[in-house]
Design a protein around this motif. Structure first.
Motif, PDB file in Angstrom:
ATOM      1  N   LEU A  18     112.207  11.232  77.534  1.00  0.00           N
ATOM      2  CA  LEU A  18     111.408  10.749  78.656  1.00  0.00           C
ATOM      3  C   LEU A  18     110.733   9.423  78.320  1.00  0.00           C
ATOM      4  CD1 LEU A  18     109.702  14.069  79.810  1.00  0.00           C
ATOM      5  CD2 LEU A  18     111.770  13.002  80.713  1.00  0.00           C
ATOM      6  N   ALA A  61     117.855   7.361  84.032  1.00  0.00           N
ATOM      7  CA  ALA A  61     118.226   8.586  83.316  1.00  0.00           C
ATOM      8  C   ALA A  61     119.725   8.851  83.422  1.00  0.00           C
ATOM      9  CB  ALA A  61     117.434   9.767  83.872  1.00  0.00           C
ATOM     10  N   ARG A 396     109.434   9.964  87.499  1.00  0.00           N
ATOM     11  CA  ARG A 396     110.188  11.207  87.372  1.00  0.00           C
ATOM     12  C   ARG A 396     109.656  12.222  88.381  1.00  0.00           C
ATOM     13  NH1 ARG A 396     109.001  15.488  82.658  1.00  0.00           N
ATOM     14  NH2 ARG A 396     110.201  17.235  83.505  1.00  0.00           N
ATOM     15  N   SER A 410     116.060  13.991  91.434  1.00  0.00           N
ATOM     16  CA  SER A 410     116.520  14.189  90.056  1.00  0.00           C
ATOM     17  C   SER A 410     115.512  15.065  89.329  1.00  0.00           C
ATOM     18  CB  SER A 410     116.661  12.853  89.325  1.00  0.00           C
ATOM     19  OG  SER A 410     117.606  12.019  89.962  1.00  0.00           O
ATOM     20  N   TYR A 412     114.561  17.129  85.548  1.00  0.00           N
ATOM     21  CA  TYR A 412     114.778  17.300  84.108  1.00  0.00           C
ATOM     22  C   TYR A 412     113.953  18.504  83.685  1.00  0.00           C
ATOM     23  CZ  TYR A 412     114.257  16.270  79.066  1.00  0.00           C
ATOM     24  OH  TYR A 412     114.240  16.343  77.694  1.00  0.00           O
ATOM     25  N   ASP A 435     109.871  23.032  84.526  1.00  0.00           N
ATOM     26  CA  ASP A 435     109.222  22.015  83.699  1.00  0.00           C
ATOM     27  C   ASP A 435     107.783  22.446  83.464  1.00  0.00           C
ATOM     28  OD1 ASP A 435     107.749  21.343  85.975  1.00  0.00           O
ATOM     29  OD2 ASP A 435     108.889  19.518  86.403  1.00  0.00           O
ATOM     30  N   TYR A 462     119.720  17.889  83.025  1.00  0.00           N
ATOM     31  CA  TYR A 462     119.353  16.837  83.967  1.00  0.00           C
ATOM     32  C   TYR A 462     120.253  16.997  85.185  1.00  0.00           C
ATOM     33  CZ  TYR A 462     119.226  12.329  86.288  1.00  0.00           C
ATOM     34  OH  TYR A 462     119.121  11.348  87.234  1.00  0.00           O
ATOM     35  N   SER A 464     120.922  15.507  89.154  1.00  0.00           N
ATOM     36  CA  SER A 464     120.621  14.534  90.198  1.00  0.00           C
ATOM     37  C   SER A 464     121.418  14.868  91.447  1.00  0.00           C
ATOM     38  CB  SER A 464     120.953  13.110  89.731  1.00  0.00           C
ATOM     39  OG  SER A 464     122.354  12.957  89.571  1.00  0.00           O
TER      40      SER A 464
END
Length: 675
Positions: A18, A61, A396, A410, A412, A435, A462, A464
Motif C-alpha cells: 500500500l 495498483a 484506496r 477496487s 484490497y 480489511d 486485489y 477491480s
C-alpha cells in the motif's frame, strides 16, 4: 471508537504494498494540479475539492500487479516506476500545444467532457513505437480531406487532442460517398473514431507512416451543432424499430435508425459449430423499443468505438432474421453491420458528482499531497444510469465506504470465506473480503467455470471492476463479472514475483506475524525444522482448475485415474480419465523456525514442491526407503515464504466449506523460495 478505527488504519498503511502505491501515485501525479488544489483548500478546508486528474489508486495498483505478473522472477522499484510513468504518459500525453494544428486548439476549447475509450492510442505514440495493433482506437479530428494528385484516392489527415503530430489515413471506398460531395460529412473539423488500422511504416517505402484503409470508422455527431441537428432530423427521425419490416428490407427498403446503447457484451451463447466471435449491442429507441445489433468475426472490434449511454445512428443496417443469425430470442429479426452500413455516434458526455472523502482517508490513505491538504471532496464521473465510477478515485476504497450505485470499485483485503452458490443458474461464487474497516460479500460471476487458480482462506487479494447495487431488501450487493473489460482478480499470496520483489514487502519474524491481525502478506525467512514423513508428507488428488483437493470419499470410491471424482469447492465432477482436470499434489505438514520461535504450517501445490524440491510424481516413484529418508535431507534449509492465516482467531471458513484443508494447521505456506 473513532480513535480505534483510525489507529488500525494507520497501522494498515504500513503495509509496504500500500505504501508503494501511494508513493508511485505521488511520483507520477501532475504536480501543478495538486498544488492548485492545495492552495484552494487553504481558503476553506471544509470545502476542499480535488479533481481526480492524476492516476487513480486502482489504476496504479492494477498496473503494478500486471507488471509483477509479467516479471515472475521479481521486480524492482525502478522497473515499476518506469512502467507506471510510461503507461501514464502514453495514456495522457498532453503533447505540445504550440505545435498542434490550429484547428485542434480551437476545437479543444469547446470539446465536451466525455469518457476516453479503453483502447485509445495517441498519434504521437504511433510515431514513437512505429506500431499500431488492430484493436487500437484513434479518437481523431479530420484536419483535411484531399484527393491524391493523379488518382481518385482520398486521403484524410488526422489529428487528436493529445498529440502534436498528425497522420494520414487512406480512406476506405465504402466512405467515398461521404466525402465526394461539396457538403460531404467527412470534412475538415469532423471528429471520427477509427479502429482496425494497419500501419504502413516508413521502412516499407513510405516517407512517413500512414494508415491503410479500414472499414471500421464511426462518425461523431454533436446534437448542439446546427448542421448535425439538421442531419439527425432529416436522416434518422423517420424510422423507428417498430417500423422496420424484414419483408420490406428483403424487397429493397433501407432504414436509418437512431437509438441509445443500453449494453455491450458477448452473445449469451456462441455458435456450436463455428469459431467466429460475436458481440451484441443492445439498443433502445425513443419509443422504448429494443433491438440487438450484432457484430461478427473481425467486426467485433467496432464495439471498441462505442460506449454505453451514447446514441448510435445506423444508416442502412443489414436486417437479419433470427434464424439467419443463429440467434435466440422473441424478436423477429436483428440488425447487423452490412457492407453498405455507415455508423454515426453521439457520445455521452460525462456527468460528474462530488464524493465526500472520509476523515480516515485524509489521515492515512491519500497521496502525500492530496492527503496532507485535507481534501473533503473528490469529483468523479457519473454514467447515464446514475452510477458513480470509482475507477479513477485517488484513494484506496475501504469496505466501510462502499455505497449504492457505484462501479469501478477496487478492493484490497483478505479472503475470509468462499463458497460456490448452488442456487445460481450460472457459475457464481460468493467471496467474503475483509480489511481493517469491515467485511463484505461479493458475488463472482464467471464466464463458464472457476478460472482464478488456487484461492484459499486467508489469502490476500486485489479485485477491480466491482460494482455495488442496493437490493429490494435495501441490502448492498457487490458483484464482479469476469466478462467485464475492467474486471481483474489477482491473488497476491500466490503471486510468484511478490517474494522476490523487496520493494513491495518486508520480512517479518514468526512471532510478529503470530501477533498481528492485518490483511497483509506475511513474508518470513525460515528454516525447515521438522518434517515427519510418516504423518506429514502425503500425496493427494487435486482439481487442477481450482487447486483444491478432491474429496477423500470420492477418491476412495474411485480409482486414482478413473471414475467420477468430485471437487467440493467447484461442486463439479472431475474428468480424471482425460488426465487434465485431476492431478497429483502434495499435502505437507511442516514445522518452520527462525531465530526466535517455531510455527506449524501446511502447504500444497507449487509451494510444497518448492520446499520439498521434488514433484509429487517423482516422489511417488522413489523407493519406499528413499521416501522415508527424504525429509531428513531437507531439514535446516532456509526459505523465504509467504504465509496466510486461514483459521484460528479469524474463525475463517464456516461449516463444511474448506475446513478439510485447514483443520490441522492455521498457517498455510502459499509461496516458497529457496535462499
Amino acid at each position: 471508537m473513532g480513535d480505534t478505527n483510525g489507529g488500525s488504519l494507520i497501522e494498515e498503511v504500513e503495509d509496504p504494498f500500500l505504501a508503494f502505491i501511494d508513493y508511485a501515485r505521488a511520483v507520477i501525479s501532475p504536480e501543478e494540479d495538486e498544488i492548485e488544489d492545495a492552495e484552494e483548500s487553504k481558503k476553506d478546508p471544509s470545502e476542499a475539492t480535488a479533481e481526480a486528474s492524476g492516476p487513480g489508486w486502482g489504476w496504479v495498483a492494477s498496473r503494478i500487479l500486471k507488471t509483477c505478473t509479467a516479471y515472475s522472477s521479481g521486480v524492482t522499484a525502478a522497473i515499476l516506476l518506469s512502467d507506471l510513468s510510461q503507461a501514464w504518459h502514453e495514456q495522457n500525453k498532453p503533447g505540445m500545444s504550440k505545435r498542434k494544428p490550429e484547428l485542434i486548439d480551437q476545437m479543444k476549447k469547446s470539446h465536451g467532457i466525455r469518457r476516453r475509450l479503453a483502447n485509445t492510442v495517441t498519434i504521437d505514440s504511433i510515431y514513437e513505437k512505429n506500431f499500431l495493433s488492430m484493436n487500437s482506437v484513434l479518437e481523431a479530428v479530420i484536419i483535411k480531406a484531399d484527393v491524391l494528385p493523379g488518382t481518385n484516392i482520398f486521403m484524410l489527415t488526422l489529428g487528436d487532442f493529445w498529440s502534436s503530430n498528425t497522420i494520414d489515413l487512406y480512406l476506405h471506398r465504402r466512405y467515398y460517398e461521404l466525402v465526394e460531395t461539396p457538403n460531404g460529412i467527412l470534412r475538415k473539423g469532423r471528429e471520427v473514431l477509427v479502429t482496425g488500422c494497419h500501419l504502413r511504416t516508413a521502412r516499407e517505402g513510405c516517407g512517413t507512416p500512414r494508415l491503410l484503409p479500414t472499414e471500421y470508422l464511426v462518425i461523431l455527431l454533436d446534437e448542439d451543432e446546427d448542421d448535425d441537428a439538421i442531419l439527425i432530423a432529416a436522416q434518422f427521425c423517420s424510422d423507428t424499430f417498430s417500423s422496420v419490416s424484414l419483408d420490406a428490407f428483403n424487397n429493397g427498403t433501407s432504414y436509418s435508425l437512431y437509438a441509445r446503447i443500453e449494453s455491450i457484451g458477448p452473445l449469451e451463447s456462441e455458435l456450436q459449430f463455428s469459431t467466429a466471435h460475436r458481440r451484441q449491442i443492445s439498443l433502445v429507441d425513443g419509443d422504448g423499443a429494443r433491438l440487438k445489433f450484432i457484430l461478427w468475426g473481425e467486426q467485433v472490434i467496432v464495439a471498441n468505438l462505442m460506449s454505453v449511454g451514447s446514441v448510435l445512428g445506423l444508416e442502412r443496417p443489414y436486417i437479419s432474421s433470427l434464424e439467419e443469425s443463429a440467434m435466440d430470442g422473441k424478436d423477429e429479426f436483428c440488425l447487423e453491420y452490412g457492407s453498405a452500413t455507415h455508423l454515426y455516434l453521439v457520445p455521452s458526455t460525462l456527468q460528474e458528482e462530488m464524493v465526500c472523502v472520509s476523515l480516515s482517508q485524509n489521515q492515512c490513505q491519500g497521496s502525500k499531497l492530496l492527503g496532507s491538504v485535507g481534501v473533503s471532496q473528490v469529483t468523479l464521473p457519473r454514467d447515464a444510469e446514475g452510477s458513480i465510477d470509482f475507477s479513477n478515485y485517488p484513494f484506496r476504497t475501504i469496505i466501510t465506504e462502499i455505497r449504492d450505485k457505484t462501479t469501478g470499485i477496487s478492493l484490497y483485503g483478505v479472503v475470509t470465506d468462499i463458497f460456490h452458490d448452488p442456487n445460481a443458474t450460472r457459475v457464481v461464487f460468493c467471496l467474503k473480503i475483509e480489511d481493517t474497516t469491515g467485511a463484505i460479500w461479493a458475488r463472482l460471476h464467471f464466464n463458464s467455470y472457476w478460472s482464478l487458480g488456487r484461492l484459499g482462506l486467508g489469502h490476500v487479494v486485489y479485485v477491480s471492476g466491482l460494482s455495488c447495487r442496493s437490493t429490494r431488501e435495501n441490502c448492498l450487493e457487490v458483484s464482479w463479472h469476469e466478462k467485464d473489460e475492467k474486471a481483474t482478480f489477482i491473488n497476491l499470496s500466490c503471486l510468484p514475483a511478490f517474494l522476490s520483489s523487496s520493494c513491495l514487502h518486508r520480512i517479518s519474524t514468526l512471532s510478529q506475524i503470530s501477533k498481528q491481525r492485518k490483511p497483509e502478506i506475511n513474508i518470513c525467512r525460515v528454516k525447515l525444522d521438522e518434517i515427519d514423513q510418516c504423518h506429514n508428507i502425503n500425496t493427494r488428488l487435486s482439481h487442477s482448475i481450482c487447486g483444491h483437493f478432491i474429496d477423500e470419499e470420492s477418491s476412495s470410491s474411485s480409482s486414482s485415474h478413473g471414475g467420477n471424482l468430485h471437487c467440493s469447492f467447484c461442486r463439479v465432477s472431475c474428468n480424471s480419465n482425460a488426465g487434465s482436470e485431476v492431478v497429483r499434489t502434495f499435502h505437507v505438514m511442516i514445522t518452520l523456525a527462525d531465530e526466535e520461535t517455531k510455527l506449524y504450517a501446511w502447504c500444497t501445490g507449487q509451494s510444497a514442491s518448492a520446499i520439498l524440491q521434488i514433484s509429487p510424481d517423482e516422489f511417488c516413484e522413489l523407493p519406499e526407503d528413499d521416501q522415508l529418508m527424504y525429509p531428513s535431507s531437507l531439514e535446516n534449509e532456509w526459505f523465504l515464504v509467504a504465509l496466510a492465516e486461514n483459521s484460528g482467531s479469524r474463525n475463517l471458513g464456516s461449516g463444511h466449506r474448506l475446513s478439510h484443508e485447514t483443520e490441522a494447521a492455521c498457517w498455510e505456506i502459499t509461496r516458497a523460495l529457496k535462499i
